[in-house]
Design an enzyme around this catalytic site. Sequence first.
Site, PDB file in Angstrom:
ATOM      1  N   CYS A 151      73.919   4.119  -4.965  1.00 49.81           N
ATOM      2  CA  CYS A 151      72.721   3.604  -4.778  1.00 49.81           C
ATOM      3  C   CYS A 151      72.071   4.225  -3.279  1.00 49.81           C
ATOM      4  O   CYS A 151      70.940   4.972  -2.855  1.00 49.81           O
ATOM      5  CB  CYS A 151      72.501   2.159  -3.817  1.00 49.81           C
ATOM      6  SG  CYS A 151      72.947   1.061  -5.382  1.00 49.81           S
ATOM      7  N   HIS A 179      68.328  -3.666  -2.397  1.00 47.89           N
ATOM      8  CA  HIS A 179      68.809  -4.445  -3.567  1.00 47.89           C
ATOM      9  C   HIS A 179      69.025  -5.585  -4.232  1.00 47.89           C
ATOM     10  O   HIS A 179      68.456  -6.527  -3.268  1.00 47.89           O
ATOM     11  CB  HIS A 179      70.402  -3.938  -2.495  1.00 47.89           C
ATOM     12  CG  HIS A 179      70.757  -3.057  -2.240  1.00 47.89           C
ATOM     13  ND1 HIS A 179      71.406  -2.468  -1.918  1.00 47.89           N
ATOM     14  CD2 HIS A 179      72.241  -2.784  -3.983  1.00 47.89           C
ATOM     15  CE1 HIS A 179      72.348  -1.028  -2.148  1.00 47.89           C
ATOM     16  NE2 HIS A 179      72.284  -1.264  -3.484  1.00 47.89           N
ATOM     17  N   GLU A 181      66.754  -2.409   1.697  1.00 43.00           N
ATOM     18  CA  GLU A 181      67.757  -1.372   2.574  1.00 43.00           C
ATOM     19  C   GLU A 181      66.894  -0.244   3.478  1.00 43.00           C
ATOM     20  O   GLU A 181      65.942  -0.237   3.530  1.00 43.00           O
ATOM     21  CB  GLU A 181      68.396  -0.677   1.596  1.00 43.00           C
ATOM     22  CG  GLU A 181      68.866  -1.125   1.114  1.00 43.00           C
ATOM     23  CD  GLU A 181      70.461  -1.892   1.442  1.00 43.00           C
ATOM     24  OE1 GLU A 181      70.667  -1.665   2.470  1.00 43.00           O
ATOM     25  OE2 GLU A 181      70.611  -2.808   0.391  1.00 43.00           O
TER      26      GLU A 181
END
Length: 186
Positions: free
Chosen positions: A115, A138, A52
């Site tokens: 998250c 992820h 991310e």
Amino acid sequence: VRVPARLQCQAVVLPVEFESAFEKLQAYLESFEPDVVLAFGQAGGRSRIEFERIAINIQDAEIPDNAGAQPRLKSIDPNGDLAYLSTLPLDAFVEALKASGIPAGISNSAGLYVCNDLFYRLQRTLRGKPETLSGFIHVPYLPEQAARKTAGLAGVAAPASLPFETLKNALEVVLLEISKIPFTHR
């Protein structure tokens, strides 16, 4: 998981809860004082490991977390920055995984669930410590989880998944890449 000799690793399993996930991580951060923090979450529908790039200051849970909380269109920190970026060497990690035959990429959305919340709070907390690298990764479902999602549904394909062994190998590749970083602040 094989850990390169120059690294010391600590793992902590966090609850899928807005309020307590970061509190538990923060206690570890204070006691361990890491050079690198890799936070992981599972994202159904993803077919590769995704690093991310950005955490945004929004909670918008379409489903309740494991404690029953379901914040909708709420700021994580009403006085906080709009977003924080990962400080991990994302491109190097993706290249190393791809070179090892592991599907990987960079994502620009950690979602709006626990998250992203954890990722935002982590980056906000470490913003004054540029020597500490941190970010969020992820991973897809395991094959057996993907199969359960469509069990009994005729004609429906199971969501994307990666075997546990692939995820384990990916972590080893990332740890090897981290071991190449010259940490000199301690």
